[in-house]
Design a protein around this motif. Structure first.
Motif, PDB file in Angstrom:
ATOM      1  N   ASN A   1       0.815  -1.214   0.000  1.00  0.00           N
ATOM      2  CA  ASN A   1       0.000   0.000   0.000  1.00  0.00           C
ATOM      3  C   ASN A   1       0.847   1.263   0.000  1.00  0.00           C
ATOM      4  OD1 ASN A   1      -2.423  -1.333  -0.017  1.00  0.00           O
ATOM      5  ND2 ASN A   1      -2.672  -1.342   2.188  1.00  0.00           N
ATOM      6  N   MET A   2       2.063   1.185   0.521  1.00  0.00           N
ATOM      7  CA  MET A   2       2.917   2.365   0.621  1.00  0.00           C
ATOM      8  C   MET A   2       4.032   2.394  -0.424  1.00  0.00           C
ATOM      9  SD  MET A   2       1.381   3.728   3.067  1.00  0.00           S
ATOM     10  CE  MET A   2       0.175   3.170   4.278  1.00  0.00           C
ATOM     11  N   SER A   3       4.230   1.313  -1.154  1.00  0.00           N
ATOM     12  CA  SER A   3       5.369   1.209  -2.070  1.00  0.00           C
ATOM     13  C   SER A   3       5.051   1.845  -3.424  1.00  0.00           C
ATOM     14  CB  SER A   3       5.745  -0.258  -2.277  1.00  0.00           C
ATOM     15  OG  SER A   3       6.689  -0.376  -3.317  1.00  0.00           O
ATOM     16  N   PRO A   4       5.918   2.743  -3.933  1.00  0.00           N
ATOM     17  CA  PRO A   4       5.698   3.307  -5.266  1.00  0.00           C
ATOM     18  C   PRO A   4       5.615   2.245  -6.361  1.00  0.00           C
ATOM     19  CG  PRO A   4       7.361   4.581  -4.091  1.00  0.00           C
ATOM     20  CD  PRO A   4       7.086   3.357  -3.253  1.00  0.00           C
ATOM     21  N   SER A   5       6.305   1.111  -6.164  1.00  0.00           N
ATOM     22  CA  SER A   5       6.290   0.066  -7.193  1.00  0.00           C
ATOM     23  C   SER A   5       4.927  -0.592  -7.330  1.00  0.00           C
ATOM     24  CB  SER A   5       7.337  -1.005  -6.875  1.00  0.00           C
ATOM     25  OG  SER A   5       7.006  -1.690  -5.681  1.00  0.00           O
ATOM     26  N   ALA A   6       4.113  -0.501  -6.271  1.00  0.00           N
ATOM     27  CA  ALA A   6       2.820  -1.192  -6.290  1.00  0.00           C
ATOM     28  C   ALA A   6       1.799  -0.477  -7.158  1.00  0.00           C
ATOM     29  CB  ALA A   6       2.278  -1.348  -4.868  1.00  0.00           C
ATOM     30  N   GLY A   7       1.991   0.821  -7.432  1.00  0.00           N
ATOM     31  CA  GLY A   7       1.021   1.556  -8.240  1.00  0.00           C
ATOM     32  C   GLY A   7       0.877   0.990  -9.641  1.00  0.00           C
ATOM     33  N   PRO A   8       1.946   1.022 -10.447  1.00  0.00           N
ATOM     34  CA  PRO A   8       1.838   0.426 -11.781  1.00  0.00           C
ATOM     35  C   PRO A   8       1.520  -1.066 -11.729  1.00  0.00           C
ATOM     36  CG  PRO A   8       4.061   1.331 -11.373  1.00  0.00           C
ATOM     37  CD  PRO A   8       3.208   1.724 -10.233  1.00  0.00           C
ATOM     38  N   ASN A   9       2.051  -1.751 -10.702  1.00  0.00           N
ATOM     39  CA  ASN A   9       1.788  -3.184 -10.563  1.00  0.00           C
ATOM     40  C   ASN A   9       0.301  -3.461 -10.363  1.00  0.00           C
ATOM     41  OD1 ASN A   9       2.528  -5.896 -10.342  1.00  0.00           O
ATOM     42  ND2 ASN A   9       2.714  -5.786  -8.134  1.00  0.00           N
ATOM     43  N   ARG A  10      -0.365  -2.615  -9.583  1.00  0.00           N
ATOM     44  CA  ARG A  10      -1.808  -2.793  -9.350  1.00  0.00           C
ATOM     45  C   ARG A  10      -2.595  -2.667 -10.650  1.00  0.00           C
ATOM     46  NH1 ARG A  10      -4.076  -2.990  -4.349  1.00  0.00           N
ATOM     47  NH2 ARG A  10      -2.874  -2.276  -2.545  1.00  0.00           N
ATOM     48  N   VAL A  11      -2.210  -1.697 -11.481  1.00  0.00           N
ATOM     49  CA  VAL A  11      -2.919  -1.505 -12.747  1.00  0.00           C
ATOM     50  C   VAL A  11      -2.715  -2.722 -13.657  1.00  0.00           C
ATOM     51  CG1 VAL A  11      -3.130  -0.072 -14.811  1.00  0.00           C
ATOM     52  CG2 VAL A  11      -2.749   1.003 -12.578  1.00  0.00           C
ATOM     53  N   SER A  12      -1.474  -3.190 -13.742  1.00  0.00           N
ATOM     54  CA  SER A  12      -1.194  -4.368 -14.577  1.00  0.00           C
ATOM     55  C   SER A  12      -1.951  -5.596 -14.066  1.00  0.00           C
ATOM     56  CB  SER A  12       0.315  -4.650 -14.586  1.00  0.00           C
ATOM     57  OG  SER A  12       1.016  -3.576 -15.150  1.00  0.00           O
ATOM     58  N   TYR A  13      -2.000  -5.745 -12.753  1.00  0.00           N
ATOM     59  CA  TYR A  13      -2.732  -6.865 -12.143  1.00  0.00           C
ATOM     60  C   TYR A  13      -4.226  -6.749 -12.422  1.00  0.00           C
ATOM     61  CZ  TYR A  13      -5.022  -9.529  -8.410  1.00  0.00           C
ATOM     62  OH  TYR A  13      -5.837 -10.375  -7.707  1.00  0.00           O
ATOM     63  N   MET A  14      -4.758  -5.546 -12.188  1.00  0.00           N
ATOM     64  CA  MET A  14      -6.199  -5.327 -12.353  1.00  0.00           C
ATOM     65  C   MET A  14      -6.645  -5.586 -13.795  1.00  0.00           C
ATOM     66  SD  MET A  14      -8.265  -1.733 -11.820  1.00  0.00           S
ATOM     67  CE  MET A  14      -7.278  -0.858 -13.037  1.00  0.00           C
ATOM     68  N   LEU A  15      -5.860  -5.120 -14.766  1.00  0.00           N
ATOM     69  CA  LEU A  15      -6.259  -5.207 -16.166  1.00  0.00           C
ATOM     70  C   LEU A  15      -5.679  -6.432 -16.872  1.00  0.00           C
ATOM     71  CD1 LEU A  15      -5.870  -1.454 -17.197  1.00  0.00           C
ATOM     72  CD2 LEU A  15      -7.913  -2.640 -16.404  1.00  0.00           C
ATOM     73  N   ASN A  16      -4.875  -7.242 -16.144  1.00  0.00           N
ATOM     74  CA  ASN A  16      -4.233  -8.427 -16.718  1.00  0.00           C
ATOM     75  C   ASN A  16      -3.352  -8.045 -17.916  1.00  0.00           C
ATOM     76  OD1 ASN A  16      -3.586 -11.189 -17.005  1.00  0.00           O
ATOM     77  ND2 ASN A  16      -5.241 -11.492 -18.494  1.00  0.00           N
ATOM     78  N   LEU A  17      -2.464  -7.078 -17.680  1.00  0.00           N
ATOM     79  CA  LEU A  17      -1.553  -6.615 -18.724  1.00  0.00           C
ATOM     80  C   LEU A  17      -0.219  -7.344 -18.583  1.00  0.00           C
ATOM     81  CD1 LEU A  17      -2.244  -2.774 -18.445  1.00  0.00           C
ATOM     82  CD2 LEU A  17      -3.453  -4.480 -19.823  1.00  0.00           C
ATOM     83  N   HIS A  18       0.356  -7.778 -19.696  1.00  0.00           N
ATOM     84  CA  HIS A  18       1.549  -8.613 -19.658  1.00  0.00           C
ATOM     85  C   HIS A  18       2.832  -7.896 -20.067  1.00  0.00           C
ATOM     86  CE1 HIS A  18      -1.024 -12.558 -19.948  1.00  0.00           C
ATOM     87  NE2 HIS A  18      -1.313 -11.802 -18.897  1.00  0.00           N
ATOM     88  N   GLY A  19       2.755  -6.591 -20.330  1.00  0.00           N
ATOM     89  CA  GLY A  19       3.966  -5.836 -20.627  1.00  0.00           C
ATOM     90  C   GLY A  19       4.691  -5.465 -19.342  1.00  0.00           C
ATOM     91  N   PRO A  20       5.885  -4.868 -19.443  1.00  0.00           N
ATOM     92  CA  PRO A  20       6.607  -4.433 -18.244  1.00  0.00           C
ATOM     93  C   PRO A  20       5.768  -3.459 -17.421  1.00  0.00           C
ATOM     94  CG  PRO A  20       7.995  -4.266 -20.200  1.00  0.00           C
ATOM     95  CD  PRO A  20       6.612  -4.545 -20.685  1.00  0.00           C
ATOM     96  N   SER A  21       6.014  -3.441 -16.109  1.00  0.00           N
ATOM     97  CA  SER A  21       5.250  -2.562 -15.214  1.00  0.00           C
ATOM     98  C   SER A  21       6.236  -1.909 -14.253  1.00  0.00           C
ATOM     99  CB  SER A  21       4.208  -3.390 -14.459  1.00  0.00           C
ATOM    100  OG  SER A  21       3.295  -2.567 -13.775  1.00  0.00           O
ATOM    101  N   GLU A  22       6.550  -0.632 -14.496  1.00  0.00           N
ATOM    102  CA  GLU A  22       7.669  -0.022 -13.782  1.00  0.00           C
ATOM    103  C   GLU A  22       7.340   1.362 -13.219  1.00  0.00           C
ATOM    104  OE1 GLU A  22      11.069   0.189 -16.321  1.00  0.00           O
ATOM    105  OE2 GLU A  22      10.891  -1.894 -16.994  1.00  0.00           O
ATOM    106  N   PRO A  23       7.723   1.598 -11.951  1.00  0.00           N
ATOM    107  CA  PRO A  23       7.695   2.958 -11.423  1.00  0.00           C
ATOM    108  C   PRO A  23       8.978   3.669 -11.843  1.00  0.00           C
ATOM    109  CG  PRO A  23       8.433   1.474  -9.710  1.00  0.00           C
ATOM    110  CD  PRO A  23       8.181   0.623 -10.943  1.00  0.00           C
ATOM    111  N   ILE A  24       8.899   4.961 -12.090  1.00  0.00           N
ATOM    112  CA  ILE A  24      10.060   5.758 -12.471  1.00  0.00           C
ATOM    113  C   ILE A  24      10.174   6.918 -11.488  1.00  0.00           C
ATOM    114  CG2 ILE A  24      11.169   7.090 -14.308  1.00  0.00           C
ATOM    115  CD1 ILE A  24      10.625   4.269 -15.247  1.00  0.00           C
ATOM    116  N   ASP A  25      11.328   7.058 -10.846  1.00  0.00           N
ATOM    117  CA  ASP A  25      11.532   8.188  -9.939  1.00  0.00           C
ATOM    118  C   ASP A  25      12.842   8.875 -10.286  1.00  0.00           C
ATOM    119  OD1 ASP A  25      11.741  10.049  -7.957  1.00  0.00           O
ATOM    120  OD2 ASP A  25      11.658   8.644  -6.276  1.00  0.00           O
ATOM    121  N   THR A  26      12.739   9.919 -11.091  1.00  0.00           N
ATOM    122  CA  THR A  26      13.902  10.762 -11.395  1.00  0.00           C
ATOM    123  C   THR A  26      13.577  12.199 -10.991  1.00  0.00           C
ATOM    124  OG1 THR A  26      13.125  11.055 -13.677  1.00  0.00           O
ATOM    125  CG2 THR A  26      14.713   9.294 -13.287  1.00  0.00           C
ATOM    126  N   ALA A  27      12.858  12.335  -9.877  1.00  0.00           N
ATOM    127  CA  ALA A  27      12.448  13.637  -9.349  1.00  0.00           C
ATOM    128  C   ALA A  27      11.616  14.394 -10.385  1.00  0.00           C
ATOM    129  CB  ALA A  27      13.655  14.438  -8.872  1.00  0.00           C
TER     130      ALA A  27
END
Length: 297
Positions: A137-163
């Motif tokens: 719930n607190m991890s930035p990586s879980a955001g894109p992962n949740r969308v990929s999980y919810m929609l059953n998407l099979h492409g890469p799922s990555e958080p990007i943090d470059t400020a």
């Protein structure tokens, strides 16, 4: 081929565009549902954990979310970082804007590249029991992962943090992934929320915040930036595939490039030579003569 967004004083991209056309000032005092700015008001250089900046750009309804629509329990949703909730909503809206149903993407090689970072939201739950889902719930990586999980998407799922460049770098990653075949389509963009005063305190102490809450770019009166929040999401496809499918095409990304300034005067100081080089690389990649460009943002 699709886009969605929510920004200060703009519930959607149409309102955002109107605000830009009208030159509307969307900066306000910190709203009461975030924190009481009066509690933290003071001289940051002489008082601990104080700031004399009370301004920022804040979206309405940052806590609004329909968890059952996304198959999430209300209890889990309450402890999810608002960035995750916003990302799920606006990824869905970008797909709809492109004229597709979310179900139609199930099983496809659609990637997620999202600019996101740590908001400090977890500190608001310091007195609550730590649950099994707390880390996600607190991890930035879980955001894109949740969308990929919810929609059953099979492409890469990555958080990007470059400020500050996170959303642009996320789009660059998405473009590269489509070009090299890692995914056929991509959802890319960024999301940011401002839910604790720590950022204001730290940035102000570093001399980075405008005392008026106004970015006076290219002005000799510039005195810093204003912290703001929002979400902006794009749905990207190859041009040939978009034309074949008869999609509505908002625009074409002709080329993108990313680099780092390396050594400069300080960690946050730009390196003009490196910046010129990355712009030149993007023009070369796009096959465009810079002299033919009539508008630059």
């Amino acid at each position: 081929v699709g886009m969605s967004g929510v920004f200060p004083k703009a519930a959607n991209i149409d309102e955002y565009w109107r605000n830009l056309e009208e030159g509307k000032d969307c900066i306000t005092e910190v709203p009461a549902d975030r924190w009481d700015w009066r509690e933290y008001y003071g001289d940051p250089l002489n008082e601990a954990n104080k700031t004399n900046v009370k301004w920022g750009g804040f979206i309405d309804g940052v806590a609004d979310f329909d968890p059952l629509f996304f198959g999430i329990s209300p209890l889990e949703a309450e402890q999810m970082d608002p960035q995750q909730r916003l990302l799920m909503m606006y990824a869905w809206k970008a797909i709809e804007d492109a004229g597709y149903s979310a179900k139609s993407l199930s099983g496809t090689k659609t990637g997620l590249y999202i600019g996101t970072g740590n908001t400090g939201y977890g500190s608001l739950f310091s007195d609550l029991d730590i649950g099994g889902a707390s880390a996600a719930n607190m991890s930035p990586s879980a955001g894109p992962n949740r969308v990929s999980y919810m929609l059953n998407l099979h492409g890469p799922s990555e958080p990007i943090d470059t400020a500050c460049s996170s959303s642009l770098v996320a789009i660059h990653h998405a473009v590269c992934a489509i070009e090299n075949g890692n995914c056929d389509m991509a959802i890319a963009g960024g999301v940011n929320t401002v839910v604790t005063p720590q950022g204001h305190i730290a940035y102000d102490k570093a001399g980075a915040l405008s005392k008026e809450g106004k970015c006076k770019t290219f002005s000799d009166r510039a005195d810093g930036f204003a912290v703001s929040e929002g979400a902006g999401i794009l749905f990207l496809k190859k041009l040939s595939e978009a034309e074949k499918a008869g999609d509505h095409i908002y625009g074409v990304i002709k080329g993108s490039a990313v680099n780092h300034g390396g050594r400069a005067n300080s960690l946050t100081t730009p390196n003009p030579k490196a910046q010129a080089e990355v712009v030149r690389t993007a023009y070369d990649k796009a096959g465009i003569d810079p002299r033919t460009v009539t508008y630059i943002e």
